[in-house]
Design an enzyme around this catalytic site. Structure first.
Site, mmCIF file in Angstrom:
data_model
loop_
_atom_site.group_PDB
_atom_site.id
_atom_site.type_symbol
_atom_site.label_atom_id
_atom_site.label_comp_id
_atom_site.label_asym_id
_atom_site.label_seq_id
_atom_site.Cartn_x
_atom_site.Cartn_y
_atom_site.Cartn_z
ATOM 1 N N HIS A 226 0.880 -1.173 0.000
ATOM 2 C CA HIS A 226 0.000 0.000 0.000
ATOM 3 C C HIS A 226 0.918 1.225 0.000
ATOM 4 O O HIS A 226 1.986 1.202 0.634
ATOM 5 C CB HIS A 226 -0.818 0.113 1.282
ATOM 6 C CG HIS A 226 -1.818 -0.974 1.528
ATOM 7 N ND1 HIS A 226 -1.496 -2.165 2.115
ATOM 8 C CD2 HIS A 226 -3.153 -1.021 1.300
ATOM 9 C CE1 HIS A 226 -2.578 -2.904 2.234
ATOM 10 N NE2 HIS A 226 -3.606 -2.247 1.757
ATOM 11 N N ASP B 50 2.143 2.110 3.350
ATOM 12 C CA ASP B 50 3.074 1.162 4.001
ATOM 13 C C ASP B 50 4.519 1.583 3.789
ATOM 14 O O ASP B 50 5.389 1.266 4.596
ATOM 15 C CB ASP B 50 2.970 -0.251 3.397
ATOM 16 C CG ASP B 50 1.600 -0.852 3.484
ATOM 17 O OD1 ASP B 50 0.814 -0.416 4.338
ATOM 18 O OD2 ASP B 50 1.316 -1.784 2.685
ATOM 19 N N GLU C 287 -10.895 -6.490 -4.536
ATOM 20 C CA GLU C 287 -10.745 -7.548 -3.527
ATOM 21 C C GLU C 287 -12.005 -7.631 -2.668
ATOM 22 O O GLU C 287 -12.238 -6.768 -1.823
ATOM 23 C CB GLU C 287 -9.512 -7.253 -2.657
ATOM 24 C CG GLU C 287 -9.250 -8.337 -1.630
ATOM 25 C CD GLU C 287 -7.916 -8.143 -0.903
ATOM 26 O OE1 GLU C 287 -6.938 -7.686 -1.549
ATOM 27 O OE2 GLU C 287 -7.858 -8.445 0.293
ATOM 28 N N GLU D 270 -9.290 -13.390 -1.291
ATOM 29 C CA GLU D 270 -8.555 -13.683 -0.058
ATOM 30 C C GLU D 270 -9.270 -14.790 0.712
ATOM 31 O O GLU D 270 -10.491 -14.733 0.907
ATOM 32 C CB GLU D 270 -8.446 -12.401 0.788
ATOM 33 C CG GLU D 270 -7.649 -12.616 2.055
ATOM 34 C CD GLU D 270 -7.163 -11.301 2.684
ATOM 35 O OE1 GLU D 270 -6.659 -10.432 1.939
ATOM 36 O OE2 GLU D 270 -7.298 -11.167 3.903
ATOM 37 N N ASP E 219 -0.877 -11.898 2.467
ATOM 38 C CA ASP E 219 -1.363 -10.700 3.164
ATOM 39 C C ASP E 219 -1.546 -11.113 4.626
ATOM 40 O O ASP E 219 -2.574 -10.852 5.245
ATOM 41 C CB ASP E 219 -2.688 -10.277 2.518
ATOM 42 C CG ASP E 219 -3.127 -8.884 2.924
ATOM 43 O OD1 ASP E 219 -2.316 -8.173 3.537
ATOM 44 O OD2 ASP E 219 -4.281 -8.519 2.642
HETATM 45 C C1 XUL Z 1 -7.701 -6.193 4.201
HETATM 46 C C2 XUL Z 1 -6.870 -6.653 3.074
HETATM 47 C C3 XUL Z 1 -6.006 -5.636 2.390
HETATM 48 C C4 XUL Z 1 -6.017 -5.743 0.901
HETATM 49 C C5 XUL Z 1 -5.315 -4.609 0.221
HETATM 50 O O1 XUL Z 1 -8.440 -7.203 4.809
HETATM 51 O O2 XUL Z 1 -6.863 -7.804 2.753
HETATM 52 O O3 XUL Z 1 -4.696 -5.790 2.799
HETATM 53 O O4 XUL Z 1 -5.399 -6.939 0.492
HETATM 54 O O5 XUL Z 1 -5.740 -3.365 0.655
HETATM 55 CO CO CO Z 2 -5.923 -8.828 1.252
#
Ligand code: XUL
Ligand code: CO
Length: 436
Positions: free
Chosen positions: A100, A103, A231, A267, A338
């Site tokens: 990000h 970050d 996402e 995810e 992540d």
């Molecule tokens: C939050 C998450 C984030 C995204 C990118 O749950 O997964 O890290 O992957 O913003």
């Molecule tokens: Co994520």
């Protein structure tokens, strides 16, 4: 670097399943060929900046537990952070990293300063990427941490916040483009609501659609070749998020005619929060032509929270890997971790151990899924279940010329009386289990 953060640990190498070296891969052998492609090319693993370098181990009840030499909010700290980050990715031998905007550099006092910091770090990254051959899987903008985004970014009731978010995303795409990112991610952390009583969800979704369309236009304008990824996540931090799950986002993309422009970053833990399995989300994305990339972190099944743990259960990952292989792979996406180590895991080596276990679980599942496919029995069992649909009479029912009354007439004429057949779920489960 004066003193190396990881001491004398690494580089991490494949030593095979019998190794008890905590700093060796037991299943991930990057150069090993699986179905004609190396494991590294199949999995395309990435280290994320966020949880490794930007999160200091705090939770809502307690202070940060980690002592990190790169803590600080100036560019000197950011450069040290980059040194350690690239050392970590190299030590693991992973091909990718993700970040990000927030970050990697301090926001400073204004958006202009934030943008300049990011541009400066982009040059630092470019040099490091050149030297190490590490590539960028995706970049993204953090549109959820700062208080200005508490009521959303694109979906904010205040148009100035919308504008600010647009400007921030423009900078993050520019950085990602400059670094040759394979993808750009949009996670709508606060794009949702806490209560419908103060929320106009028609308006907010229109704003989000417009925002995404502008991102698509900009990508083409600057010639960014990476894939735009949304996402999905159903909730947390907001009570309800508009990008709830794969099915919801697919409908949203269709509505704004973005289904050919945007794919999905799925995810594992977000799938679980949506009361789906990871393989459900992957299989549906594959079916809709929307599979983009994966964040491989899992949740704790008891907590009901997005705990972002490293994957450690190969058996559970096999079905998802099966659908990914059936899709022809995940590139230009990859497996991003992540993930974060637990708050008590305060040693530098713990960061490496988390990634080692995570990629080992994925690699073991990859090999099992490949064997499952190469053996052919499983695919045949799946195909046999639908074999009746290969008959011309069955196919005719799916043609536009088919009618209810025509089919009803045939049922009466042929005295059709279907007999139940076993779905054999246990057998399917047992067969999948055989290949690990
Ligand atoms: C939050 C998450 C984030 C995204 C990118 O749950 O997964 O890290 O992957 O913003
Ligand atoms: Co994520």
């Amino acid at each position: 670097m004066t003193k190396r953060f990881f001491g004398d640990i690494g580089p991490v190498r494949f030593e095979g399943p019998k190794s008890d070296n905590p700093f060796a891969f037991r299943h991930y052998d990057p150069a090993r060929l699986v179905m004609g492609k190396t494991m590294a090319d199949h999995l395309r693993p990435a280290v994320c900046y966020w949880h490794n370098f930007a999160w200091m181990g705090s939770d809502m009840f307690g202070a940060p537990t980690f002592v990190r030499p790169w803590e600080g909010d100036d560019m000197k700290a950011a450069r040290l952070k980059a040194d350690v980050a690239f050392d970590m990715v190299s030590t693991l031998g992973f091909p990718f990293f993700t970040f990000h905007d927030k970050d990697v550099v301090p926001e400073g006092g204004s958006l202009g300063e934030f943008g300049r910091n990011l541009a400066e770090m982009t040059d630092v990254f470019a040099e490091k990427m050149q030297a190490t051959k590490i590539k960028l899987l995706w970049g993204t903008a953090n549109l959820f941490s700062h208080p200005r985004y508490m009521a959303g970014a694109a979906t904010n009731p205040d148009p100035d916040v919308f504008a600010y978010a647009v400007a921030q995303v423009k900078n993050a795409i520019d950085a990602t483009h400059k670094l040759g990112g394979a993808n750009y991610v949009l996670w709508g952390g606060r794009e949702g609501y806490e209560t419908l009583l103060n929320t106009d969800l028609v308006r907010e979704q229109e704003q989000l659609g417009r925002f995404l369309s502008m991102v698509v236009d900009y990508k083409h304008k600057i010639g960014f070749k990476g894939v735009l990824l949304v996402e999905p996540k159903p909730q947390e931090p907001t009570k309800h998020q508009y990008d709830f799950d794969v099915a919801t986002v697919a409908g949203f993309l269709d509505r704004f005619e973005l289904e050919r422009e945007v794919k999905l970053n799925i995810e594992v833990g977000h799938a679980v929060l949506a009361h789906h399995s990871f393989e459900h989300e992957v299989a549906l994305a594959v079916a809709l032509g929307l599979l983009g990339s994966v964040d491989a972190n899992r949740n704790d099944y008891q907590s009901g929270w997005d705990t972002d743990q490293f994957p450690n259960n190969a058996a559970e990952l096999v079905p998802a890997l099966y659908f990914i292989l059936k899709n022809g792979g995940i590139a230009p996406g990859g497996f991003n971790f992540d993930s974060k180590v637990r708050r008590q895991s305060i040693d530098p080596g713990d960061l490496l151990i988390g990634h080692i276990g995570g990629i080992d679980a994925c690699a073991e599942a990859l090999v099992a899924a490949a064997r499952l496919i190469e053996d052919g029995k499983f695919d045949k069992m799946r195909a046999d279940r639908y074999a009746g649909w290969n008959e011309p009479k069955a196919q005719a029912m799916l043609k536009p010329a088919a009618t209810l009354e025509g089919i009803a007439k045939r049922v009466a004429h042929e005295k059709i009386d279907p007999k139940p057949r076993s779905g054999r779920q246990e057998l399917f489960e047992n067969v999948v289990g055989r290949y690990l």
